[in-house]
Scaffold this active site. Structure first.
Site, PDB file in Angstrom:
ATOM      1  N   HIS A 115      -1.252 -46.379   7.447  1.00  0.00           N
ATOM      2  CA  HIS A 115      -0.643 -47.715   7.534  1.00  0.00           C
ATOM      3  C   HIS A 115      -1.644 -48.752   7.013  1.00  0.00           C
ATOM      4  CE1 HIS A 115       1.919 -50.898   9.023  1.00  0.00           C
ATOM      5  NE2 HIS A 115       0.832 -51.493   9.477  1.00  0.00           N
TER       6      HIS A 115
ATOM      7  N   ARG B 205      10.655 -45.088   4.903  1.00  0.00           N
ATOM      8  CA  ARG B 205      11.835 -45.087   5.771  1.00  0.00           C
ATOM      9  C   ARG B 205      11.380 -44.982   7.209  1.00  0.00           C
ATOM     10  NH1 ARG B 205      16.300 -46.894   3.829  1.00  0.00           N
ATOM     11  NH2 ARG B 205      17.551 -45.726   5.317  1.00  0.00           N
TER      12      ARG B 205
ATOM     13  N   GLN C  36      -9.614 -47.970   0.516  1.00  0.00           N
ATOM     14  CA  GLN C  36     -10.038 -47.410   1.813  1.00  0.00           C
ATOM     15  C   GLN C  36      -9.027 -46.386   2.332  1.00  0.00           C
ATOM     16  OE1 GLN C  36     -13.063 -47.925   3.042  1.00  0.00           O
ATOM     17  NE2 GLN C  36     -13.368 -49.121   1.183  1.00  0.00           N
TER      18      GLN C  36
ATOM     19  N   GLY D 185       2.712 -42.784  -4.772  1.00  0.00           N
ATOM     20  CA  GLY D 185       2.064 -41.530  -4.370  1.00  0.00           C
ATOM     21  C   GLY D 185       0.560 -41.489  -4.532  1.00  0.00           C
TER      22      GLY D 185
HETATM   23  C1  GRF Z   1       0.212 -47.617   1.015  1.00  0.00           C
HETATM   24  O1  GRF Z   1      -0.427 -48.859   1.110  1.00  0.00           O
HETATM   25  C2  GRF Z   1       0.602 -47.135   2.375  1.00  0.00           C
HETATM   26  O2  GRF Z   1      -0.316 -47.444   3.360  1.00  0.00           O
HETATM   27  C3  GRF Z   1       1.880 -47.909   2.603  1.00  0.00           C
HETATM   28  O3  GRF Z   1       2.531 -47.899   1.354  1.00  0.00           O
HETATM   29  C4  GRF Z   1       1.561 -47.753   0.329  1.00  0.00           C
HETATM   30  C5  GRF Z   1       1.931 -46.531  -0.428  1.00  0.00           C
HETATM   31  O4  GRF Z   1       1.102 -46.327  -1.526  1.00  0.00           O
HETATM   32  N1  GRF Z   1       2.652 -47.373   3.688  1.00  0.00           N
HETATM   33  P1  GRF Z   1       1.080 -44.950  -2.291  1.00  0.00           P
HETATM   34  O5  GRF Z   1       2.533 -44.535  -2.539  1.00  0.00           O
HETATM   35  O6  GRF Z   1       0.361 -43.945  -1.466  1.00  0.00           O
HETATM   36  O7  GRF Z   1       0.393 -45.239  -3.585  1.00  0.00           O
END
Ligand code: GRF
Length: 211
Positions: A105, A87, A169, A12
């Site tokens: 992403h 998911r 970033q 998170g």
């Molecule tokens: C992030 O790198 C996001 O882009 C990817 O999963 C990771 C999640 O990180 N889809 P977080 O849970 O926000 O720390």
């Protein structure tokens, strides 16, 4: 006030970046498909409502999507933010929130859709990598791109060092995009998204390469 629902699956940190950016009152709820997701504790500590829709409790992807859409819909969000939501969502869900759902992403889309983006960037010998915030459409990681940030790939990078550079970033570009969406400041022209002109150039978001 326009509000959003944030979907997470784990740590998170992107959701936390929204809280740190002062968006907590605009987050109606944080919902996780994983009951033990650490991000739920962070949201609760900030007084944000949380909910869990455990995908393991559903017999099919469609049944999960239906329940998730209903639970998200309860909050009547003007925006759904996929912030580390791991998911794949079917058209049943994406259609319900078409044009008002975004995803962060960890690659410079359209390069490296799907998972293990950092490993694949290293394997391919990419010199530049990064992250993308885009609108969600039924096709995985292919919706209109709103913002991107690039980072260099260094010779001695490992998957985790590269992931950390990209994550910093992600935390930088997601909050302004959520704000733009909640303020109805994005214009969609086919696949091209116009961001507020006042955001350029510092939020044009491309990091400089080292000299
Ligand atoms: C992030 O790198 C996001 O882009 C990817 O999963 C990771 C999640 O990180 N889809 P977080 O849970 O926000 O720390």
């Amino acid at each position: 006030m326009n509000r959003c629902v944030v979907l997470i699956s784990g740590r998170g940190s992107n959701m936390e970046a929204l809280l740190k950016a002062g968006l907590s009152t605009q987050i109606a709820a944080v919902i996780s498909n994983v009951p033990t997701a650490k991000g739920l504790d962070i949201a609760m500590a900030h007084g944000v409502a949380t909910d869990v829709v455990d995908h393991k409790a559903f017999p099919s992807r469609e049944a999960f999507d239906r329940e998730l859409a209903e639970r998200v819909g309860c909050y009547q969000p003007s925006l759904v933010v996929l912030a580390g939501f791991m998911r794949i969502l079917g058209a049943g869900f994406t259609d319900a929130f078409a044009g008002r759902m975004i995803n962060i992403h960890p690659s410079l889309l359209p390069a490296f859709p799907g998972t293990h983006t950092h490993r694949r960037a290293l394997e391919e010998g990419a010199k530049v990598h990064g992250c993308t915030v885009h609108f969600v459409t039924p096709e995985l990681d292919r919706g209109p791109i709103i913002a991107q940030a690039a980072v260099p790939v260094l010779d001695d990078d490992t998957e985790s060092s590269l992931a950390a550079r990209v994550l910093a970033q992600e935390h930088r570009i997601l909050p302004p995009v959520v704000r733009w969406c909640l303020e109805d400041r994005l214009q969609l022209d086919g696949l091209r998204v116009r961001t507020p002109s006042s955001s350029a150039p510092d939020q044009c978001l491309l990091s400089p390469l080292p000299g």
